[in-house]
Design an enzyme around this catalytic site. Structure first.
Site, short mmCIF file in Angstrom:
data_model
loop_
_atom_site.label_atom_id
_atom_site.label_comp_id
_atom_site.label_asym_id
_atom_site.label_seq_id
_atom_site.Cartn_x
_atom_site.Cartn_y
_atom_site.Cartn_z
N ASP A 1 3.68 6.71 -14.31
CA ASP A 1 3.65 7.89 -13.46
C ASP A 1 3.78 9.07 -14.43
OD1 ASP A 1 3.87 8.48 -10.29
OD2 ASP A 1 5.09 9.96 -11.31
N LYS B 1 9.73 2.62 -6.60
CA LYS B 1 9.52 3.68 -7.60
C LYS B 1 10.74 3.71 -8.51
CE LYS B 1 6.36 6.81 -8.48
NZ LYS B 1 4.93 6.84 -8.12
N1 GLU Z 1 2.41 6.14 -10.12
C1 GLU Z 1 1.19 5.80 -9.45
C2 GLU Z 1 1.30 6.16 -7.98
O1 GLU Z 1 1.94 7.14 -7.66
C3 GLU Z 1 0.74 4.38 -9.71
C4 GLU Z 1 1.67 3.30 -9.29
C5 GLU Z 1 1.26 1.90 -9.70
O2 GLU Z 1 0.18 1.73 -10.26
O3 GLU Z 1 2.05 0.98 -9.44
O4 GLU Z 1 0.74 5.55 -7.11
#
Ligand code: GLU
Length: 444
Positions: free
Chosen positions: A164, A124
């Site tokens: 996100d 992340k």
């Molecule tokens: N931010 C999204 C999540 O919390 C998507 C992450 C992604 O597609 O890599 O899963």
């Protein structure tokens, strides 16, 4: 495994990081029994290794605003665990972002990605940059500056970021443009890309659609039907938007959406052009939902209140962490809620989960219910690797199957005495794949 001791160590090693501690506590408490029954994990210190991110990058992002002033933000990428595949997870741009936020999200992502059945590790990233009130050019300059540093740490088989909160298609475009230039490659290292330059069909809808598919499977498991159910959704961003489309399509009635300024209750239901208007509101980037009530006479706006005070059958938190508290859960229960499906990451506090479980209300955690987003990101990676694009039908069929598999896994590990503890089921199922991979890969 001595959960208390491990948690005390995590707390001591990560001072001032309550969100990370909350995420770790929830997982450890629910996998404790399973780990105790399988001593190989303890012998190999799997838990101690799992709660420590592989690495964290922190960097300065400097850019020039429209007035010619120099601005300084902080950028991060947390590469949490790559036992089952390249690091994968979104980028969050929000003024409240700290290393704590991204560690909790990276930890959650590791389990979520494991649940998707696809080979993706957990990561992340993001920044304390606040996109609100910034011009498109300012956002572009920030995204480009952010990428000039981030590109050193990512790659299609190393780490694949996505969106996100605060990062949608526009921001992914600005970042991917800069990545392509710096890395001199077009390998799809970000997901959530535009359809013309390597994005997957249905990626924008995937998190919300997947969440509603999950609700549908939960209801079926409880012998109920989604048709005719009233739904409160929080937020009005990408996740809430996708959830509203799919819930309406399956015959439910979405009556609430919300923003940081309050919530909307629309007894006529939020469907059709009202759902399109959610996106219009989002694009204004003012982060207020109140104008919805000015536009639609059946909609009422409740300033400073949360949608959890409304009488609904289904509650779907779709906004941000800890948005549904123990008090909110009590209110929902007293109003006869039948199911709570967390679509935001860690949207419910530990107290809220406890209240719902105590009352026997089926509750799904975000790492299971919102995995559709990252799952379609995984499908985007596959399409990029094949240099082709699948149809909406192909992607949707795969998404539905993935959500069904996740649901079945939650039931497999979480059902006891006629109640499915989805938190326990999701944590154990997510844990096993990562833990067994770490065992097979050795101490490295
Ligand atoms: N931010 C999204 C999540 O919390 C998507 C992450 C992604 O597609 O890599 O899963």
């Amino acid at each position: 495994m001595d959960v208390k001791k491990i948690l005390a160590d995590v707390e001591a090693k990560n001072p001032g990081q309550p969100l990370f501690l909350q995420a770790v506590t929830e997982v450890l408490e629910t996998i404790e029994e399973y780990v105790a029954a399988n001593p190989k994990y303890d012998h190999n210190k799997i838990i101690e290794r799992m709660v420590e991110p592989d690495r964290i990058f922190q960097f300065r992002v400097e850019w020039v605003d429209d007035k010619g002033e120099i601005q300084v933000n902080r950028g991060y990428r947390v590469q949490f665990n790559n036992a089952i595949g390249p690091y994968k997870g979104g980028l969050r741009f929000h003024p409240a972002v700290t290393v704590d936020t991204l560690k909790f999200l990276g930890f959650e992502q590791t389990f979520k990605n494991s649940l998707t059945t696809l080979p993706m590790g957990g990561g992340k990233g993001g920044s304390d940059f606040n996109p609100q009130g910034k011009s498109a050019n300012e956002v572009m300059r920030f995204c480009q500056a952010f990428m000039t540093e981030l590109y050193k740490y990512i790659g299609p088989d190393t780490d694949v970021p996505a969106g996100d909160i605060g990062v949608g298609g526009r921001e992914i475009g600005f970042m991917y443009g800069m990545y392509k230039k710096l890395a001199r490659e077009n390998t799809g290292v970000l997901t959530g890309k535009g359809r013309n330059w390597g994005g997957s069909i249905l990626r924008p809808e995937a998190t919300g659609f997947g969440g509603v598919y999950f609700v549908d499977y939960m209801l079926k498991k409880a012998g109920k039907d989604i048709k005719g159910k009233t739904v409160a959704v929080s937020g009005f961003g990408n996740v809430a938007w996708g959830a509203a489309i799919k819930a309406t399509e399956l015959g439910a009635k979405v009556v609430c959406i919300s923003g940081p300024d309050g919530y909307i209750y629309d007894e006529a239901g939020i469907s059709g052009e009202k759902i399109d208007y959610m996106d219009t509101l989002l694009q204004t980037r003012n982060n207020v939902v109140a104008p919805f009530a000015d536009k639609y006479p059946t909609a009422k706006f409740f300033a400073g209140k949360k949608p959890w005070e409304a009488k609904v059958d289904i509650a779907m938190p779709c906004a941000i962490q800890n948005e549904l508290t123990g008090e909110d859960a009590k209110l929902l229960i007293s109003n006869g809620v039948q199911l709570v499906c967390e679509v935001s990451n860690m949207g419910c506090t530990a107290e809220a989960i406890h209240e719902l479980q105590k009352a026997g209300i089926p509750f799904a955690p975000g790492k299971a219910a919102n995995a559709g987003g990252v799952a379609v990101s995984g499908l985007e990676m596959s399409q990029n690797a094949y240099h082709l694009g699948w149809t909406a039908e192909e992607v949707d069929t795969k998404l539905k199957q993935i959500m069904l598999d996740i649901h079945e896994n939650c039931v497999k590990y979480g059902e006891a005495n006629g109640y499915v503890n989805y938190v326990k089921g999701a944590n154990i199922a997510g844990f096993i794949k990562v833990a067994d991979s770490m065992l097979e890969l050795g101490v490295c």
